[in-house]
Scaffold this active site. Structure first.
Site, PDB file in Angstrom:
ATOM      1  N   LEU A 101       0.884  -1.179   0.000  1.00  0.00           N
ATOM      2  CA  LEU A 101       0.000   0.000   0.000  1.00  0.00           C
ATOM      3  C   LEU A 101       0.912   1.216   0.000  1.00  0.00           C
ATOM      4  O   LEU A 101       1.961   1.202   0.665  1.00  0.00           O
ATOM      5  CB  LEU A 101      -0.844   0.036   1.277  1.00  0.00           C
ATOM      6  CG  LEU A 101      -2.089  -0.839   1.368  1.00  0.00           C
ATOM      7  CD1 LEU A 101      -2.690  -0.744   2.767  1.00  0.00           C
ATOM      8  CD2 LEU A 101      -3.126  -0.426   0.327  1.00  0.00           C
ATOM      9  N   ASP A 102       0.501   2.288  -0.689  1.00  0.00           N
ATOM     10  CA  ASP A 102       1.304   3.521  -0.689  1.00  0.00           C
ATOM     11  C   ASP A 102       1.400   4.090   0.719  1.00  0.00           C
ATOM     12  O   ASP A 102       0.538   3.832   1.563  1.00  0.00           O
ATOM     13  CB  ASP A 102       0.649   4.581  -1.584  1.00  0.00           C
ATOM     14  CG  ASP A 102       0.654   4.179  -3.044  1.00  0.00           C
ATOM     15  OD1 ASP A 102       1.469   3.319  -3.421  1.00  0.00           O
ATOM     16  OD2 ASP A 102      -0.162   4.744  -3.794  1.00  0.00           O
ATOM     17  N   ILE A 103       2.385   4.948   0.932  1.00  0.00           N
ATOM     18  CA  ILE A 103       2.567   5.552   2.263  1.00  0.00           C
ATOM     19  C   ILE A 103       1.316   6.299   2.722  1.00  0.00           C
ATOM     20  O   ILE A 103       0.943   6.253   3.893  1.00  0.00           O
ATOM     21  CB  ILE A 103       3.831   6.461   2.304  1.00  0.00           C
ATOM     22  CG1 ILE A 103       4.061   7.000   3.714  1.00  0.00           C
ATOM     23  CG2 ILE A 103       3.765   7.595   1.292  1.00  0.00           C
ATOM     24  CD1 ILE A 103       5.417   7.621   3.934  1.00  0.00           C
ATOM     25  N   SER A 105      -1.774   5.613   1.840  1.00  0.00           N
ATOM     26  CA  SER A 105      -2.964   4.754   1.872  1.00  0.00           C
ATOM     27  C   SER A 105      -3.036   4.066   3.231  1.00  0.00           C
ATOM     28  O   SER A 105      -2.018   3.890   3.901  1.00  0.00           O
ATOM     29  CB  SER A 105      -2.890   3.672   0.794  1.00  0.00           C
ATOM     30  OG  SER A 105      -2.781   4.251  -0.477  1.00  0.00           O
ATOM     31  N   LYS A 187      -4.630   5.593  -8.020  1.00  0.00           N
ATOM     32  CA  LYS A 187      -4.341   7.022  -8.238  1.00  0.00           C
ATOM     33  C   LYS A 187      -4.261   7.305  -9.734  1.00  0.00           C
ATOM     34  O   LYS A 187      -4.766   8.321 -10.219  1.00  0.00           O
ATOM     35  CB  LYS A 187      -3.030   7.409  -7.558  1.00  0.00           C
ATOM     36  CG  LYS A 187      -3.153   7.400  -6.044  1.00  0.00           C
ATOM     37  CD  LYS A 187      -1.836   7.689  -5.389  1.00  0.00           C
ATOM     38  CE  LYS A 187      -1.976   7.630  -3.883  1.00  0.00           C
ATOM     39  NZ  LYS A 187      -0.732   7.345  -3.208  1.00  0.00           N
TER      40      LYS A 187
END
Ligand code: URA
Length: 231
Positions: A101-103, A105, A187
């Protein structure tokens, strides 16, 4: 391959000397045969029992973490806390995140030291559905379901994404189901639709749902049923 006494101490609360004592007492079996040698090498396919009860396989641990925003899911980062640093587990260097997961998210992050399970979950061909609550900067438009269903073409890609489905919560919030894990996929999907994903929260992967009892930063082991649903 691990020595039997080490295997037992990894998989249980017992020390290696406890394990040796149990082996000497004749209560440890390997594939239904009484074990006699603590140094015998064990592989993951063997069934180890103590007094008739199977112990879980050494080194096979599975967790769900409710990842807060601001924490990275990669294993090493010099500037930000890592998801694994939130987990107070022995041999944490053996743990890997299954599906990044992105930072910025949040939500369901699966963590394991079972490389095969991780691969089954995350390989590009696995196709496990992942569901995210997505908050958008601009209101959704009536074309979104159709555009998502036909697969959005992301900037810099030759092929469209696989079909995605959405459930409308309100004009700015949807539950989005995708079955791939391209880099920054959600995104980029909304950038391609001239919108912007303001926040992303993953709450389901395959049949594994984020436990609502877990506060951000908390984690728990997966149940045997949750582990087994990744085939
Ligand atoms: N897609 C994104 O863009 N970010 C995530 O963290 C997960 C999916």
């Amino acid at each position: 391959m691990l020595r039997l006494d080490k295997y037992i101490s990894n998989a249980t609360d017992l020390s290696r000397s406890d394990a040796k004592r149990l082996i000497k007492n004749g209560v440890v079996c390997i594939d239904n045969e009484i074990a006699t040698n603590p140094a015998q090498k064990i592989n993951d396919d063997q069934d180890i029992t103590i007094e008739g009860s199977t112990i879980s396989k050494a080194g096979k641990r599975y967790f769900m973490l409710n990842k807060p925003a601001g924490v990275v899911s990669v294993t090493k980062d010099n500037n930000n806390p890592t998801a694994i640093s939130l987990m107070y587990e022995h041999r944490s260097e053996e743990l890997q995140v299954a599906g990044l997961l992105d930072i910025d998210s949040s939500g369901l992050l699966l963590v394991t030291d079972d490389g095969q399970w991780n691969h089954r979950l995350t390989s590009p061909r696995s196709g496990y559905a992942k569901i995210y609550r997505v908050e958008l900067a601009e209101a959704i438009t009536p074309e979104y379901p159709q555009l998502l269903a036909q697969g959005v073409l992301l900037e810099g890609e030759k092929h469209r994404c696989m079909p995605a489905t959405m459930e409308i919560i309100d004009d700015y919030n949807i539950n989005l189901t995708i079955a791939e894990g391209k880099y920054h996929q959600i995104k980029r999907i909304f950038a391609a639709l001239d919108n912007h994903a303001v926040s992303l929260h993953r709450f389901k992967v395959g049949d594994i749902e984020l436990d609502p009892k877990l506060q951000p930063g908390e984690y728990r082991p997966l149940t045997p049923l949750e582990v087994a649903c990744i085939l």
